[in-house]
Write an enzyme that holds these catalytic residues in place. Structure first.
Site, PDB file in Angstrom:
ATOM      1  N   SER A  37       0.805  -1.228   0.000  1.00 40.78           N
ATOM      2  CA  SER A  37       0.000   0.000   0.000  1.00 40.78           C
ATOM      3  C   SER A  37       0.834   1.272   0.000  1.00 40.78           C
ATOM      4  O   SER A  37       0.325   2.343  -0.328  1.00 40.78           O
ATOM      5  CB  SER A  37      -0.941   0.009   1.207  1.00 40.78           C
ATOM      6  OG  SER A  37      -0.217  -0.121   2.420  1.00 40.78           O
ATOM      7  N   ASP A 325      -2.877   8.114   7.975  1.00 39.96           N
ATOM      8  CA  ASP A 325      -3.738   7.208   8.732  1.00 39.96           C
ATOM      9  C   ASP A 325      -2.855   6.372   9.650  1.00 39.96           C
ATOM     10  O   ASP A 325      -1.730   6.769   9.947  1.00 39.96           O
ATOM     11  CB  ASP A 325      -4.607   6.352   7.789  1.00 39.96           C
ATOM     12  CG  ASP A 325      -3.792   5.490   6.832  1.00 39.96           C
ATOM     13  OD1 ASP A 325      -2.600   5.244   7.115  1.00 39.96           O
ATOM     14  OD2 ASP A 325      -4.348   5.049   5.809  1.00 39.96           O
ATOM     15  N   HIS A 328       0.138   4.865   6.994  1.00 40.56           N
ATOM     16  CA  HIS A 328       0.758   5.480   5.823  1.00 40.56           C
ATOM     17  C   HIS A 328       1.133   6.938   6.042  1.00 40.56           C
ATOM     18  O   HIS A 328       0.380   7.686   6.667  1.00 40.56           O
ATOM     19  CB  HIS A 328      -0.193   5.377   4.629  1.00 40.56           C
ATOM     20  CG  HIS A 328      -0.705   3.994   4.393  1.00 40.56           C
ATOM     21  ND1 HIS A 328      -1.955   3.590   4.814  1.00 40.56           N
ATOM     22  CD2 HIS A 328      -0.121   2.926   3.810  1.00 40.56           C
ATOM     23  CE1 HIS A 328      -2.127   2.314   4.491  1.00 40.56           C
ATOM     24  NE2 HIS A 328      -1.027   1.886   3.878  1.00 40.56           N
TER      25      HIS A 328
END
Length: 360
Positions: A37, A325, A328
């Site tokens: 991600s 978040d 990240h």
């Protein structure tokens, strides 16, 4: 000095492409991106049952058109910013392309949120593209490239392309550090690390056999300091043990890369050590213009995943936060880290050949 010399590795990669190749078949720089991600640009949007998605507000709030794209941040990834600095488009997500699209000649992004080195990592996300899956898709790409421009030109393109690889975070965060999963119960930290290292050796070798030569593996950052891990501390501090495991992982992979550079003919693997850069950003945020590094801009619930859900509250000044978040970095933090990484790549004067070594 040897380390500093290795840091300028991309200059020759950019300038060394043969002049007799046309831009239609061989751009000045081709990049293939494999990862999770941290580098995904939207592949999971095309996996209908994936729970590892970011195609909803407030993701993308600081990106083009202020819309979510599948990037797990409020704006750009480090890969996006590096591409900007190199003067090339950020490679598109593989699953967004027609299999025969000419765009693949300019590079592809295979990264997938929830992906890991191990195929069982991120199992509870239902759908995600593991590193093995990504290599499978890359193999398909090589076949299409060869069909388009011929085997000789394709081999040259593949040999001269740059391969960015960022894997391993999820193998810890969404596997070994989850006590309800099998790997966490049956392996010691040393045993788990050995399994990761062995699997990576297979994956690097497979990429090599498919034509990859110039591979840059991004080492793990201090995972013990990301908000999802700090939340496990009674005083919201970095988890020292997790960071120790990360350092052991980085050291092990660096040694593996040194071995493979000797074993594999003309292989030019590099280990990009960004651990200290990230840790400095976390420990000394004000030095880089940030105010908060111990929690996220988006008010997330770490007990239900830690992503920025549509009903969450978002901080007003997103440039003041290191983390977007629970997992990240923010766009602003990615910009700082990309600048640090890019300055190291061009740390010396002139063109330096892409050579095996250590970046950091």
């Amino acid at each position: 000095m040897a380390i500093k010399l290795a840091l300028a590795v991309f200059m020759a990669a950019i300038t060394g492409i043969s002049a007799d190749q046309t831009s239609a078949t061989a751009p000045s720089l081709v990049t293939f991106i494999f990862g999770d991600s941290l580098t995904e640009v939207g592949n999971n949007n095309y996996l209908p049952y994936s729970l590892a998605r970011s195609d909803f507000p407030f993701y993308g709030i600081d990106y083009i058109n202020k819309k979510p794209t599948g990037r797990f941040t409020n704006g750009r990834t480090i890969g996006d910013i590096i591409s900007e600095k190199l003067g090339i488009p950020s490679p598109p997500p593989y699953l967004s392309l027609n299999p025969t699209d000419d765009t693949i000649l300019k590079g592809v992004n295979y990264a997938s949120g929830g992906a890991g080195i191990l195929n069982d990592t991120g199992l509870y996300f239902i759908q995600r593209m593991s590193f093995d899956d990504q290599i499978d898709y890359f193999e398909n790409t090589t076949k299409v490239i060869k069909a388009k421009i011929g085997e000789q030109a394709a081999n040259k393109l593949l040999n001269e392309a740059i391969y960015f690889i960022g894997m391993g975070s999820n193998d810890y965060i969404n596997n070994f550090l989850q006590p309800f999963l099998p790997d966490a119960q049956q392996y010691t930290p040393d045993e788990f690390l050995a399994i990761l290292n062995s699997k990576l050796a297979e994956q690097f070798t497979r990429l090599y056999l498919l034509g990859a030569r110039k591979m840059v593996f991004h080492g793990l950052g201090p995972l013990g300091c990301i908000p999802s891990q700090r939340a496990k501390s009674s005083r919201n501090q970095c988890l020292h043990q997790v960071n120790e495991w990360v350092l052991q992982f980085n050291s092990k992979v660096q040694k593996l890369i040194n071995v493979l550079n000797i074993k594999l003919k003309k292989a030019q693997l590099m280990f990009a050590d960004t651990y200290q850069d990230v840790l400095d950003l976390v420990d000394n945020p004000s030095k880089y213009g940030f105010k908060v590094s111990n929690t996220s801009c988006c008010n997330v619930d770490t007990t239900v995943g830690g992503l920025c859900l549509s009903n969450a509250k978002v901080c007003k000044n997103r440039k003041e936060y290191v983390f977007w978040d629970a997992f990240h970095p923010s766009d602003a933090a990615n910009a700082v880290l990309a600048d640090r990484f890019f300055s190291k790549m061009f740390a010396t004067n002139g063109s330096v050949a892409f050579a095996p070594g250590h970046m950091g």
